[in-house]
Design a protein around this motif. Sequence first.
Motif, PDB file in Angstrom:
ATOM      1  N   GLN A 197       1.017  -1.596   0.132  1.00  0.00           N
ATOM      2  CA  GLN A 197      -0.118   0.137   0.057  1.00  0.00           C
ATOM      3  C   GLN A 197       1.315   1.134  -0.023  1.00  0.00           C
ATOM      4  O   GLN A 197       1.480   1.378   1.006  1.00  0.00           O
ATOM      5  CB  GLN A 197      -0.861  -0.530   1.170  1.00  0.00           C
ATOM      6  N   CYS A 198       0.553   2.013  -0.682  1.00  0.00           N
ATOM      7  CA  CYS A 198       1.401   3.147  -1.086  1.00  0.00           C
ATOM      8  C   CYS A 198       0.366   4.656  -1.019  1.00  0.00           C
ATOM      9  O   CYS A 198      -0.827   4.964  -1.224  1.00  0.00           O
ATOM     10  CB  CYS A 198       1.851   3.734  -2.786  1.00  0.00           C
ATOM     11  N   PHE A 199       1.123   5.660   0.455  1.00  0.00           N
ATOM     12  CA  PHE A 199       0.529   6.593   0.456  1.00  0.00           C
ATOM     13  C   PHE A 199       1.214   7.871   0.293  1.00  0.00           C
ATOM     14  O   PHE A 199       2.685   7.949  -0.606  1.00  0.00           O
ATOM     15  CB  PHE A 199       0.252   6.696   2.801  1.00  0.00           C
ATOM     16  N   ARG A 200       1.254   9.132   0.392  1.00  0.00           N
ATOM     17  CA  ARG A 200       1.676  10.406  -0.641  1.00  0.00           C
ATOM     18  C   ARG A 200       3.168   9.917  -0.292  1.00  0.00           C
ATOM     19  O   ARG A 200       3.577  10.552  -0.989  1.00  0.00           O
ATOM     20  CB  ARG A 200       0.574  11.514  -0.502  1.00  0.00           C
ATOM     21  N   ASP A 201       3.626  10.194   1.245  1.00  0.00           N
ATOM     22  CA  ASP A 201       4.248   9.722   1.759  1.00  0.00           C
ATOM     23  C   ASP A 201       5.778   9.432   1.149  1.00  0.00           C
ATOM     24  O   ASP A 201       6.927   9.508   1.639  1.00  0.00           O
ATOM     25  CB  ASP A 201       4.480  10.240   3.280  1.00  0.00           C
ATOM     26  N   ASP A 202       5.243   8.650   0.048  1.00  0.00           N
ATOM     27  CA  ASP A 202       6.211   7.383   0.310  1.00  0.00           C
ATOM     28  C   ASP A 202       6.275   7.363  -1.142  1.00  0.00           C
ATOM     29  O   ASP A 202       7.893   7.218  -1.832  1.00  0.00           O
ATOM     30  CB  ASP A 202       5.283   5.931  -0.259  1.00  0.00           C
ATOM     31  N   ILE A 203       5.677   8.695  -1.638  1.00  0.00           N
ATOM     32  CA  ILE A 203       6.143   8.684  -3.314  1.00  0.00           C
ATOM     33  C   ILE A 203       7.378   9.984  -3.215  1.00  0.00           C
ATOM     34  O   ILE A 203       8.465   9.331  -3.855  1.00  0.00           O
ATOM     35  CB  ILE A 203       5.304  10.087  -3.935  1.00  0.00           C
ATOM     36  N   ASP A 204       7.499  10.746  -2.508  1.00  0.00           N
ATOM     37  CA  ASP A 204       9.152  11.610  -2.407  1.00  0.00           C
ATOM     38  C   ASP A 204      10.082  11.052  -1.493  1.00  0.00           C
ATOM     39  O   ASP A 204      10.535  11.992  -0.555  1.00  0.00           O
ATOM     40  CB  ASP A 204       8.869  13.276  -2.087  1.00  0.00           C
ATOM     41  N   ASN A 205       9.577  10.053  -0.888  1.00  0.00           N
ATOM     42  CA  ASN A 205      10.300   9.500   0.541  1.00  0.00           C
ATOM     43  C   ASN A 205      12.277   8.849  -0.010  1.00  0.00           C
ATOM     44  O   ASN A 205      11.913   7.893  -0.515  1.00  0.00           O
ATOM     45  CB  ASN A 205       9.884   8.354   0.731  1.00  0.00           C
ATOM     46  N   PRO A 206      13.242   9.820   0.622  1.00  0.00           N
ATOM     47  CA  PRO A 206      14.783   9.534   0.324  1.00  0.00           C
ATOM     48  C   PRO A 206      15.246   8.487  -0.137  1.00  0.00           C
ATOM     49  O   PRO A 206      15.955   7.613  -0.098  1.00  0.00           O
ATOM     50  CB  PRO A 206      15.455  11.430   0.769  1.00  0.00           C
ATOM     51  N   ARG A 207      14.648   7.161   1.603  1.00  0.00           N
ATOM     52  CA  ARG A 207      14.811   6.301   1.693  1.00  0.00           C
ATOM     53  C   ARG A 207      14.573   5.435   0.997  1.00  0.00           C
ATOM     54  O   ARG A 207      14.810   3.737   1.124  1.00  0.00           O
ATOM     55  CB  ARG A 207      14.594   6.236   2.983  1.00  0.00           C
ATOM     56  N   ILE A 208      13.394   5.425   0.323  1.00  0.00           N
ATOM     57  CA  ILE A 208      12.716   4.522  -0.770  1.00  0.00           C
ATOM     58  C   ILE A 208      13.301   4.767  -2.269  1.00  0.00           C
ATOM     59  O   ILE A 208      13.038   4.386  -2.941  1.00  0.00           O
ATOM     60  CB  ILE A 208      11.162   4.629  -0.904  1.00  0.00           C
ATOM     61  N   GLY A 209      13.804   5.957  -2.530  1.00  0.00           N
ATOM     62  CA  GLY A 209      13.993   6.695  -3.756  1.00  0.00           C
ATOM     63  C   GLY A 209      13.180   7.073  -4.759  1.00  0.00           C
ATOM     64  O   GLY A 209      12.027   7.028  -4.946  1.00  0.00           O
ATOM     65  N   PRO A 210      13.206   8.119  -5.894  1.00  0.00           N
ATOM     66  CA  PRO A 210      12.705   8.483  -6.832  1.00  0.00           C
ATOM     67  C   PRO A 210      12.220   7.751  -7.765  1.00  0.00           C
ATOM     68  O   PRO A 210      12.202   6.811  -7.535  1.00  0.00           O
ATOM     69  CB  PRO A 210      13.816   9.310  -7.017  1.00  0.00           C
ATOM     70  N   ILE A 211      10.874   8.095  -8.123  1.00  0.00           N
ATOM     71  CA  ILE A 211      10.736   7.470  -9.123  1.00  0.00           C
ATOM     72  C   ILE A 211      10.263   8.582 -10.479  1.00  0.00           C
ATOM     73  O   ILE A 211       9.830   9.619 -10.319  1.00  0.00           O
ATOM     74  CB  ILE A 211       8.769   7.683  -8.678  1.00  0.00           C
ATOM     75  N   ASP A 212      11.497   8.651 -11.325  1.00  0.00           N
ATOM     76  CA  ASP A 212      11.516   9.766 -12.432  1.00  0.00           C
ATOM     77  C   ASP A 212       9.855   8.861 -13.615  1.00  0.00           C
ATOM     78  O   ASP A 212      10.149   7.948 -14.492  1.00  0.00           O
ATOM     79  CB  ASP A 212      13.024   9.554 -13.145  1.00  0.00           C
ATOM     80  N   MET A 213       9.085   9.771 -13.472  1.00  0.00           N
ATOM     81  CA  MET A 213       8.296   9.353 -14.298  1.00  0.00           C
ATOM     82  C   MET A 213       8.551   9.404 -16.106  1.00  0.00           C
ATOM     83  O   MET A 213       7.359   8.990 -16.613  1.00  0.00           O
ATOM     84  CB  MET A 213       6.541  10.124 -13.684  1.00  0.00           C
ATOM     85  N   ALA A 214       9.361  10.142 -15.979  1.00  0.00           N
ATOM     86  CA  ALA A 214      10.060  10.347 -17.767  1.00  0.00           C
ATOM     87  C   ALA A 214      10.246   9.272 -18.328  1.00  0.00           C
ATOM     88  O   ALA A 214      10.631   9.629 -19.420  1.00  0.00           O
ATOM     89  CB  ALA A 214      10.921  11.397 -17.550  1.00  0.00           C
ATOM     90  N   ARG A 215      10.540   8.127 -17.559  1.00  0.00           N
ATOM     91  CA  ARG A 215      11.542   7.282 -18.068  1.00  0.00           C
ATOM     92  C   ARG A 215      10.277   5.979 -18.273  1.00  0.00           C
ATOM     93  O   ARG A 215      11.107   4.708 -18.671  1.00  0.00           O
ATOM     94  CB  ARG A 215      12.342   6.388 -17.301  1.00  0.00           C
ATOM     95  N   VAL A 216       9.019   6.014 -17.733  1.00  0.00           N
ATOM     96  CA  VAL A 216       7.723   5.001 -18.092  1.00  0.00           C
ATOM     97  C   VAL A 216       7.915   5.015 -19.202  1.00  0.00           C
ATOM     98  O   VAL A 216       7.865   6.420 -19.990  1.00  0.00           O
ATOM     99  CB  VAL A 216       6.658   5.794 -17.337  1.00  0.00           C
ATOM    100  N   GLU A 217       8.160   3.743 -19.775  1.00  0.00           N
ATOM    101  CA  GLU A 217       7.694   3.586 -21.813  1.00  0.00           C
ATOM    102  C   GLU A 217       6.651   3.045 -21.176  1.00  0.00           C
ATOM    103  O   GLU A 217       6.633   1.622 -20.983  1.00  0.00           O
ATOM    104  CB  GLU A 217       8.877   3.631 -22.055  1.00  0.00           C
ATOM    105  N   PHE A 218       5.134   3.495 -22.514  1.00  0.00           N
ATOM    106  CA  PHE A 218       4.639   2.298 -22.925  1.00  0.00           C
ATOM    107  C   PHE A 218       4.592   2.110 -24.020  1.00  0.00           C
ATOM    108  O   PHE A 218       5.183   2.360 -24.922  1.00  0.00           O
ATOM    109  CB  PHE A 218       2.914   2.435 -22.415  1.00  0.00           C
ATOM    110  N   SER A 219       4.692   0.688 -24.585  1.00  0.00           N
ATOM    111  CA  SER A 219       4.569  -0.139 -25.549  1.00  0.00           C
ATOM    112  C   SER A 219       3.587   0.647 -26.497  1.00  0.00           C
ATOM    113  O   SER A 219       2.554   0.892 -26.533  1.00  0.00           O
ATOM    114  CB  SER A 219       4.538  -1.148 -26.107  1.00  0.00           C
ATOM    115  N   GLU A 220       3.832   0.573 -28.293  1.00  0.00           N
ATOM    116  CA  GLU A 220       3.202   1.379 -29.129  1.00  0.00           C
ATOM    117  C   GLU A 220       1.894   0.546 -29.413  1.00  0.00           C
ATOM    118  O   GLU A 220       0.926   0.829 -29.257  1.00  0.00           O
ATOM    119  CB  GLU A 220       4.268   0.798 -30.456  1.00  0.00           C
TER     120      GLU A 220
END
Length: 200
Positions: free
Chosen positions: A143-166
């Motif tokens: 379960q993910c809460f808002r505090d888990d998104i920018d938590n430096p101990r968990i690490g970032p999620i660079d959404m610019a790197r998400v890629e969906f196939s054609e």
Amino acid sequence: MLIRKLFRFENAHIVRNCSSDRCKRSIHGHSYQVEVLLEAHALDNGQMVYDFGLMKDDIRNLIDAFDHAVAFWDEDDADYIAACKQFSARWVALPVSPSAEQFSRVFFTLVDRALSLTDMANGEQDVRLHSVIVHETTTGYAQCFRDDIDNPRIGPIDMARVEFSEQVQEEWPDSTLWQRLQRGERKQNPVVVQQVIAKQ
């Protein structure tokens, strides 16, 4: 008040660096269930937190992108990634490992982005994403809460790197969905004509 909408999809992955030899060395699949929980402290004109029907648009399409697809960490072995792309028309590249924990963070980020770029049109007030639960099996979930998104101990999620196939993008009702969200383009919910005017 909280409301919950359940989504389902089938997905294959490998979770590198985990303790289970089967999970980290063999591609395998799960029947995932994703619970999206929204909260608000007021109700809309339909006396709802948020109409469940509205969650069948961008939110459902983003989660459904993972159905019958292979999800892989974009830092995995290059040959493995190439094979995933070659032998599966539906794949999603992620900047994190496709564990249940990271899936919950990815879905939180995707849903939150879609919701934040939606203009409400039926008296909704302070609707926000509360949390996302990803059931990987019948006995285990994250379960993910808002505090888990920018938590430096968990690490970032660079959404610019998400890629969906054609193939994934072509099957969306709006094939520009991901590009629209990345550009920050807003979308308006349908305007509802009130049939009953509630007394104050």
